[in-house]
Design a protein around this motif. Structure first.
Motif, mmCIF file in Angstrom:
data_model
loop_
_atom_site.group_PDB
_atom_site.id
_atom_site.type_symbol
_atom_site.label_atom_id
_atom_site.label_comp_id
_atom_site.label_asym_id
_atom_site.label_seq_id
_atom_site.Cartn_x
_atom_site.Cartn_y
_atom_site.Cartn_z
ATOM 1 N N ASP A 194 0.743 5.833 0.149
ATOM 2 C CA ASP A 194 0.009 6.954 0.658
ATOM 3 C C ASP A 194 0.515 8.144 -0.258
ATOM 4 O O ASP A 194 1.576 8.176 -0.802
ATOM 5 C CB ASP A 194 -0.143 7.359 1.989
ATOM 6 N N ARG A 195 -0.295 9.133 -0.306
ATOM 7 C CA ARG A 195 0.004 10.257 -1.144
ATOM 8 C C ARG A 195 -0.753 11.733 -0.666
ATOM 9 O O ARG A 195 -1.997 11.575 -0.375
ATOM 10 C CB ARG A 195 -0.272 10.231 -2.683
ATOM 11 N N TRP A 196 -0.095 12.941 -0.641
ATOM 12 C CA TRP A 196 -0.735 13.928 -0.340
ATOM 13 C C TRP A 196 -0.299 14.893 -1.716
ATOM 14 O O TRP A 196 0.796 15.697 -1.491
ATOM 15 C CB TRP A 196 -0.225 14.648 0.972
ATOM 16 N N ARG B 210 -2.213 5.224 -6.900
ATOM 17 C CA ARG B 210 -1.954 6.535 -6.303
ATOM 18 C C ARG B 210 -1.326 7.388 -7.252
ATOM 19 O O ARG B 210 -1.391 8.621 -7.141
ATOM 20 C CB ARG B 210 -0.893 6.219 -5.097
ATOM 21 N N SER C 170 0.728 -1.030 -0.029
ATOM 22 C CA SER C 170 -0.115 -0.181 0.071
ATOM 23 C C SER C 170 0.734 1.060 -0.021
ATOM 24 O O SER C 170 2.013 1.137 0.107
ATOM 25 C CB SER C 170 -0.863 0.182 1.264
ATOM 26 N N THR D 125 3.632 2.616 2.498
ATOM 27 C CA THR D 125 2.964 2.508 3.885
ATOM 28 C C THR D 125 2.920 1.037 4.067
ATOM 29 O O THR D 125 1.566 0.596 4.040
ATOM 30 C CB THR D 125 1.777 3.190 3.926
#
Length: 611
Positions: free
Chosen positions: A263-265, A398, A261, A273
């Protein structure tokens, strides 16, 4: 060999799909902007200090592709697949040089080909232009060094030196290549029973090492004459956190098919992650692999410490160049700083596999028997491939969450359909490039290489801007300050063909309601002119802007650099006579976004007479 080529074909199909579904991101747009702003073969373009990187080869490739098809993702995607193919074939070659054509060669090859460790650096074009040549260089120079050691043929030194030069042209981290090659040859010599492997390696491959030293010295002279030191001194406190995140949450899970997995901002890149269970299992697996290797093979005591040293050095380079108070520890989980470790691990596994066998202790024979090994290997391969494919799929989801796609696609269409009036350059959406990318976050830089677009200018008679969605919308100047009414009766501020701006209240100097700091500002000049002509507008500390004016009432929007208490205007056309009224002075915003209260804040009552 057919199986190896089949694995590479599958990898390129998977990576090609990821590339085709990707798009430009962050530094990619800086490469595009600089490609349209400088001559292709100029030192200013090729030897640019790109955030501590010296990468003329990467700039050259980006410049060529941008000139062929600016802001068209097809060619960058193809270039990534081509570079990946070269790197994969180079890894296959070094594994064949070490192991020959034995079937076990497929194990380290598959680890390199499908490990998610190399995925983020592949998908990001700017990073792929660095990393993929480095990975190819590591494999090629190591293979040539091994062949030089075995045969003594000088042509291997020549080929290895050429590969080093090419890799250095794309990424400064390629300085590690000769040292990796030296250690690999020495480890092979040690496993072969050579008593003094370091001395033997130094002597047998002396032509290559001597060439590498000359190349590195010449490269260092160029690097330090063009690049400011990227080393940071405010990041010691962050080292432990960055190393822990980079190893436990990044490197190790990726080696075993993780992280599963991401994550991204936005606008940041994705970072790994992994679940806690995968982190724990990865540590247990690496210990099991190391112990299992030592139970089965002799003379490999320095192999895994060498791999660990390389991974640690890569992460320390990240800490000393990218760490700091404003750096999030998640940067270590993006994997791009340790991607090349995949090549080093593949070489290490090959060295271990060719080392002499150790007599198996009776207690371990049930686990290490020839009969049980194929079933265990097949199970491990299936688990690794399943995890890697899932990690690739989740990364792709993502990575496609990229605001740049819609923004650039929409902006290209809007600019092509509205080529009649010049545009003032403005920062692009912060979801595409943050202000830290200045000056390459300007619309004139990002979209400058396009052929179908309006001209970008420092002045325009009609104000428009690209909004955060890439649409070209009517705009206005915010009332950060006000251009005040001059004192000439019935005229305001008068400018004639022989008037020169000197001070507030004197013809040619339009006073601001309050002084401003040096910055990039936009002034709305409302004027009445006796004829068509040209004026020059400037502020203290900034260059003058040449602005065309037209007979009668008109408005010119001017982008100015500087500060102070006045906007200075002079006529270039000798018999030109103009009157200037008041107007807003500030930044460009979408039309109807400012309110009357902002005028009061600017120190003006809003009752600005027309000239």
């Amino acid at each position: 060999m057919m199986a190896a080529f089949a694995l590479i074909a599958v990898q390129l199909l998977i990576r090609g799909t990821v590339a085709a579904r990707g798009y430009f991101y962050w530094d990619d747009l800086i490469l595009v902007a600089r490609s349209g702003d400088h001559p292709l073969l100029s030192a200013e373009f090729l030897l640019y200090d790109h955030d501590g990187h010296l990468m003329p080869g990467a700039f050259l490739v980006a410049g060529i592709l941008t000139r062929i098809a600016p802001l068209d993702w097809a060619l960058p995607a193809i270039s990534l697949v081509v570079l990946q193919a070269l790197a994969s074939l180079a890894v296959l070659r070094v594994l064949r040089v070490i192991l020959g054509s034995r079937p076990t060669m497929l194990i380290p090859l598959a680890l390199y080909l499908f490990s998610p460790l190399t995925l983020p650096s592949f998908a990001w074009w700017a990073n792929g232009l660095n990393q993929l040549p480095l990975q190819a260089g590591l494999a090629l120079v190591t293979a040539e060094a091994i062949l030089l050691y075995r045969t003594g043929r000088v042509r291997h030194a020549v080929t290895g030196a050429a590969a080093l030069v090419i890799a250095l042209a794309f990424y400064e981290k390629s300085v590690v290549i000769p040292f990796v090659a030296f250690v690999a040859v020495a480890l092979l010599a040690h496993t072969s029973g050579i008593r003094r492997p370091l001395r033997s390696t130094a002597r047998a491959c002396a032509p290559l090492w001597a060439s590498a030293l000359v190349i590195l010295a010449a490269w260092a002279a160029v690097y330090f004459s063009h690049v400011a030191s990227p080393l940071r001194t405010d990041n010691i406190d962050d080292a432990a956190g960055l190393l822990q995140h980079g190893t436990s949450l990044g490197l190790l899970p990726a080696l075993f098919g993780g992280p599963w997995s991401w994550d991204r901002w936005p606008p940041s890149p994705p970072w790994a992650t992994p679940p806690v269970v995968l982190v724990v299992v990865s540590w247990l697996l690496i210990v099991a692999v190391i112990v299992g290797n030592h139970l089965r093979r002799r003379r490999i005591g320095w192999v895994w410490p060498s791999v660990a040293a390389y991974a640690l050095a890569s992460q320390l380079a990240m800490v000393t160049t990218r760490g700091g108070d404003a750096t999030a520890v998640e940067i270590a989980q993006t994997l791009r700083y340790v991607a090349d470790t995949a090549v080093v691990v593949a070489i290490a596994l090959a060295i271990i596999d060719q080392a002499p066998r150790r007599a198996t202790h009776p207690a371990f024979r049930p686990f290490l028997s020839v009969r049980s090994r194929p079933a265990f290997t097949a199970l491990a391969a299936v688990a690794f491939l399943a995890g890697s494919l899932w990690s690739t799929f989740t990364f792709d989801q993502r990575w496609r969450d990229n605001p740049t796609v819609d923004y650039v696609t929409t902006a290209k269409a809007e600019l092509a359909a509205n080529r009649d009036v010049p545009l003032l350059s403005q920062p692009v959406s912060i979801w595409v490039l943050l202000p830290v990318a200045a000056p390459y976050n300007q619309s004139s830089q990002v979209f400058g290489p396009l052929r179908d677009r309006p001209a970008f200018s420092d002045s325009t008679p009609a104000l428009r801007m690209l909004d955060d969605d890439g649409h070209l919308v009517p705009a206005e100047v915010s009332w950060v300050r006000a251009l005040t009414e001059g004192m000439a009766p019935g005229c305001g501020t008068r400018v004639t063909g022989d008037a020169v701006a000197v001070a507030p209240g004197v013809d040619g100097a339009i006073a601001l309601s309050q002084p401003v700091i040096p910055w990039v500002w936009t002034a709305q000049l409302n004027y009445l002119s006796n004829r068509d002509g040209t004026i020059e507008v400037s502020m203290s500390g900034g260059p003058p802007v040449t602005v065309p004016v037209h007979s009668g009432l008109g408005t010119a929007y001017v982008r100015l650099t500087g500060g102070g208490a006045t906007v200075d205007v002079s006529a270039v056309t000798p018999d030109l006579n103009l009157c200037f009224g008041g107007g807003p002075f500030g930044s460009v915003v979408p039309a109807q976004s400012s309110d009357a209260g902002s005028r009061a804040a600017a120190g003006d009552d809003g009752a600005l007479p027309n000239p």
